[in-house]
Design a protein around this motif. Structure first.
Motif, PDB file in Angstrom:
ATOM      1  N   TYR A   6       7.682 -28.457  -2.830  1.00 46.09           N
ATOM      2  CA  TYR A   6       8.030 -27.379  -1.887  1.00 46.09           C
ATOM      3  C   TYR A   6       7.114 -26.202  -2.182  1.00 46.09           C
ATOM      4  O   TYR A   6       7.063 -25.719  -3.319  1.00 46.09           O
ATOM      5  CB  TYR A   6       9.494 -26.976  -2.072  1.00 46.09           C
ATOM      6  N   LEU A   7       6.366 -25.768  -1.151  1.00 44.30           N
ATOM      7  CA  LEU A   7       5.507 -24.594  -1.312  1.00 44.30           C
ATOM      8  C   LEU A   7       6.391 -23.367  -1.324  1.00 44.30           C
ATOM      9  O   LEU A   7       7.176 -23.157  -0.399  1.00 44.30           O
ATOM     10  CB  LEU A   7       4.522 -24.508  -0.133  1.00 44.30           C
ATOM     11  N   SER A   8       6.291 -22.559  -2.371  1.00 46.50           N
ATOM     12  CA  SER A   8       7.216 -21.437  -2.502  1.00 46.50           C
ATOM     13  C   SER A   8       6.642 -20.344  -3.399  1.00 46.50           C
ATOM     14  O   SER A   8       6.021 -20.653  -4.425  1.00 46.50           O
ATOM     15  CB  SER A   8       8.532 -21.948  -3.124  1.00 46.50           C
ATOM     16  N   GLN A  12       8.319 -18.798  -5.275  1.00 51.62           N
ATOM     17  CA  GLN A  12       9.130 -18.892  -6.495  1.00 51.62           C
ATOM     18  C   GLN A  12       8.658 -20.009  -7.423  1.00 51.62           C
ATOM     19  O   GLN A  12       9.189 -20.187  -8.514  1.00 51.62           O
ATOM     20  CB  GLN A  12      10.597 -19.137  -6.124  1.00 51.62           C
ATOM     21  N   GLY A  24       7.942 -24.266   4.045  1.00 49.95           N
ATOM     22  CA  GLY A  24       9.044 -23.445   4.531  1.00 49.95           C
ATOM     23  C   GLY A  24       8.538 -22.434   5.540  1.00 49.95           C
ATOM     24  O   GLY A  24       7.332 -22.226   5.710  1.00 49.95           O
ATOM     25  N   TYR A  27      10.275 -18.656   7.814  1.00 50.68           N
ATOM     26  CA  TYR A  27      11.361 -17.667   7.887  1.00 50.68           C
ATOM     27  C   TYR A  27      11.761 -17.247   6.463  1.00 50.68           C
ATOM     28  O   TYR A  27      10.899 -16.927   5.664  1.00 50.68           O
ATOM     29  CB  TYR A  27      12.563 -18.236   8.675  1.00 50.68           C
ATOM     30  N   GLU A  28      13.073 -17.344   6.141  1.00 50.31           N
ATOM     31  CA  GLU A  28      13.508 -16.961   4.785  1.00 50.31           C
ATOM     32  C   GLU A  28      13.396 -18.126   3.802  1.00 50.31           C
ATOM     33  O   GLU A  28      13.800 -18.021   2.650  1.00 50.31           O
ATOM     34  CB  GLU A  28      14.945 -16.435   4.811  1.00 50.31           C
ATOM     35  N   ILE A  74       0.994 -20.632  -4.462  1.00 50.39           N
ATOM     36  CA  ILE A  74      -0.469 -20.502  -4.530  1.00 50.39           C
ATOM     37  C   ILE A  74      -0.877 -19.099  -4.965  1.00 50.39           C
ATOM     38  O   ILE A  74      -2.064 -18.783  -5.003  1.00 50.39           O
ATOM     39  CB  ILE A  74      -1.176 -20.916  -3.217  1.00 50.39           C
ATOM     40  N   GLY A  75       0.068 -18.261  -5.340  1.00 51.11           N
ATOM     41  CA  GLY A  75      -0.266 -16.937  -5.863  1.00 51.11           C
ATOM     42  C   GLY A  75       0.908 -15.993  -5.728  1.00 51.11           C
ATOM     43  O   GLY A  75       1.863 -16.275  -4.999  1.00 51.11           O
ATOM     44  N   TYR A 108       2.120 -13.540  -4.085  1.00 52.28           N
ATOM     45  CA  TYR A 108       2.232 -12.785  -2.837  1.00 52.28           C
ATOM     46  C   TYR A 108       3.074 -13.658  -1.915  1.00 52.28           C
ATOM     47  O   TYR A 108       3.221 -14.851  -2.164  1.00 52.28           O
ATOM     48  CB  TYR A 108       0.857 -12.502  -2.220  1.00 52.28           C
ATOM     49  N   LEU A 149       3.697 -15.361   1.734  1.00 50.89           N
ATOM     50  CA  LEU A 149       3.093 -15.780   2.998  1.00 50.89           C
ATOM     51  C   LEU A 149       4.183 -15.942   4.049  1.00 50.89           C
ATOM     52  O   LEU A 149       5.365 -16.013   3.710  1.00 50.89           O
ATOM     53  CB  LEU A 149       2.390 -17.124   2.801  1.00 50.89           C
ATOM     54  N   GLY A 194       4.461 -18.656   5.857  1.00 53.26           N
ATOM     55  CA  GLY A 194       4.855 -20.067   5.848  1.00 53.26           C
ATOM     56  C   GLY A 194       4.112 -20.831   4.768  1.00 53.26           C
ATOM     57  O   GLY A 194       3.123 -20.346   4.206  1.00 53.26           O
ATOM     58  N   GLY A 195       4.550 -22.056   4.510  1.00 58.58           N
ATOM     59  CA  GLY A 195       3.961 -22.855   3.431  1.00 58.58           C
ATOM     60  C   GLY A 195       2.687 -23.600   3.827  1.00 58.58           C
ATOM     61  O   GLY A 195       2.068 -24.258   2.984  1.00 58.58           O
TER      62      GLY A 195
HETATM   63  N1  SAM Z   1      12.521 -15.559   1.283  1.00 58.22           N
HETATM   64  C1  SAM Z   1      11.592 -16.255   0.438  1.00 58.22           C
HETATM   65  C2  SAM Z   1      11.590 -15.653  -0.945  1.00 58.22           C
HETATM   66  O1  SAM Z   1      11.770 -14.439  -1.056  1.00 58.22           O
HETATM   67  O2  SAM Z   1      11.360 -16.380  -1.949  1.00 58.22           O
HETATM   68  C3  SAM Z   1      10.184 -16.194   1.018  1.00 58.22           C
HETATM   69  C4  SAM Z   1      10.042 -16.999   2.262  1.00 58.22           C
HETATM   70  S1  SAM Z   1       8.409 -16.956   2.901  1.00 58.22           S
HETATM   71  C5  SAM Z   1       8.512 -15.594   3.995  1.00 58.22           C
HETATM   72  C6  SAM Z   1       8.354 -18.314   3.989  1.00 58.22           C
HETATM   73  C7  SAM Z   1       7.734 -19.583   3.418  1.00 58.22           C
HETATM   74  O3  SAM Z   1       6.380 -19.350   3.098  1.00 58.22           O
HETATM   75  C8  SAM Z   1       8.349 -20.111   2.144  1.00 58.22           C
HETATM   76  O4  SAM Z   1       9.481 -20.886   2.405  1.00 58.22           O
HETATM   77  C9  SAM Z   1       7.221 -20.909   1.539  1.00 58.22           C
HETATM   78  O5  SAM Z   1       7.204 -22.255   2.021  1.00 58.22           O
HETATM   79  C10 SAM Z   1       5.976 -20.168   2.037  1.00 58.22           C
HETATM   80  N2  SAM Z   1       5.343 -19.308   1.016  1.00 58.22           N
HETATM   81  C11 SAM Z   1       5.407 -17.953   0.969  1.00 58.22           C
HETATM   82  N3  SAM Z   1       4.709 -17.470  -0.063  1.00 58.22           N
HETATM   83  C12 SAM Z   1       4.160 -18.533  -0.699  1.00 58.22           C
HETATM   84  C13 SAM Z   1       3.338 -18.676  -1.846  1.00 58.22           C
HETATM   85  N4  SAM Z   1       2.927 -17.624  -2.550  1.00 58.22           N
HETATM   86  N5  SAM Z   1       2.964 -19.925  -2.202  1.00 58.22           N
HETATM   87  C14 SAM Z   1       3.379 -21.010  -1.494  1.00 58.22           C
HETATM   88  N6  SAM Z   1       4.169 -20.921  -0.400  1.00 58.22           N
HETATM   89  C15 SAM Z   1       4.558 -19.714  -0.006  1.00 58.22           C
END
Ligand code: SAM
Length: 233
Positions: free
Chosen positions: A86-88, A90, A113, A115-116, A133-134, A136, A138, A140-141
């Motif tokens: 899962y790209l996140s 976190q 992912g 949205y939230e 990937i860093g 910050y 984004l 979306g993933g």
């Molecule tokens: N509400 C989430 C949080 O605070 O952890 C952030 C959600 S983000 C707006 C939407 C999606 O972008 C995430 O579900 C993830 O798949 C992707 N994403 C955002 N930042 C990313 C990062 N630095 N690396 C990989 N995926 C990222």
């Protein structure tokens, strides 16, 4: 090796990953890549994939049902259980070492992912690891999934012209690559270092090794004390 990207925007990934070296590797069957629209797996009559967060708050959350159905579809289609990422933001930060580890896997599914983010229960049910990937956030993933496919597939046999391309390049052993030059030998009054024109192989290797240490010390001293890093994988 097989990659499956589960996303709400398959065309975004498809168009980027059909170009250049990655696209050529795909055409030459060095690896296979499929992009799946999570919306196609929704059992909602309006193909809905998200809903409001329990407990209130801003934004929408991706529901588990379409993601799980997409995962099951991938398992059935491929006849194997993929390693699910899962790209996140976190997740643990992606490193070159991690790319080498992923390149040894048979089958990877990348969950993007939006949205939230996604319902926590889908993480518990199907996700093997979360990768960022860093540091910050984004929207979306997809960009993260494309970064993983690009950085991993170039480590696979026959994707690059020569495996040596990545043996000595930046980060392969916690060092940056030496400076590169091409023709002409003098440009804008700047000369190519004479050792590179000398034809003396041993001296060139020595010079390049010295340059690797010197520029790592200047540009990325953190790589030289890598043992202090804890959040990277
Ligand atoms: N509400 C989430 C949080 O605070 O952890 C952030 C959600 S983000 C707006 C939407 C999606 O972008 C995430 O579900 C993830 O798949 C992707 N994403 C955002 N930042 C990313 C990062 N630095 N690396 C990989 N995926 C990222």
């Amino acid at each position: 090796m097989r990659f499956d990207i589960a996303t709400l925007f398959p065309n975004m990934c498809e168009s980027v990953l059909s170009e250049s070296i990655v696209g050529r590797g795909r055409k030459n069957n060095c690896f296979t890549l499929y992009c799946h629209n999570i919306r196609d797996y929704s059992d909602d009559k309006h193909r809905r994939v998200d809903d409001y967060p329990y407990g209130g708050g801003m934004g929408m959350v991706m529901q588990p049902q379409p993601i799980y159905a997409c995962y099951q579809g991938i398992c059935e289609q491929s006849g194997s259980k993929p390693h699910v990422i899962y790209l996140s933001p976190q997740g643990k930060r992606l490193t070159q070492q991690k790319c080498h580890e992923l390149a040894s896997m048979e089958h990877i599914m990348l969950l993007c992912g939006h949205y939230e983010g996604v319902d926590e229960r889908i993480l518990e049910e199907i996700v093997d690891e979360e990768i960022s990937i860093g540091d910050y956030v984004l929207t979306g993933g997809e960009l993260g999934a494309m970064v993983i496919v690009d950085s991993v597939c170039r480590l696979l046999p026959n994707v690059l012209a020569s495996n040596e391309c990545f043996m000595e390049e930046s980060l392969s052993d916690n060092l940056l690559e030496y400076p590169q030059y091409t023709r002409p030998p003098v440009w804008n009054g700047k000369e190519v270092p004479s050792v590179l024109l000398s034809g003396h192989h041993a001296n060139i290797v020595k010079w390049r090794n010295e340059q690797r240490y010197q520029r790592t010390k200047e540009k990325r001293p953190d790589l030289l004390c890598d043992s202090n890093k804890t959040n990277d994988i």
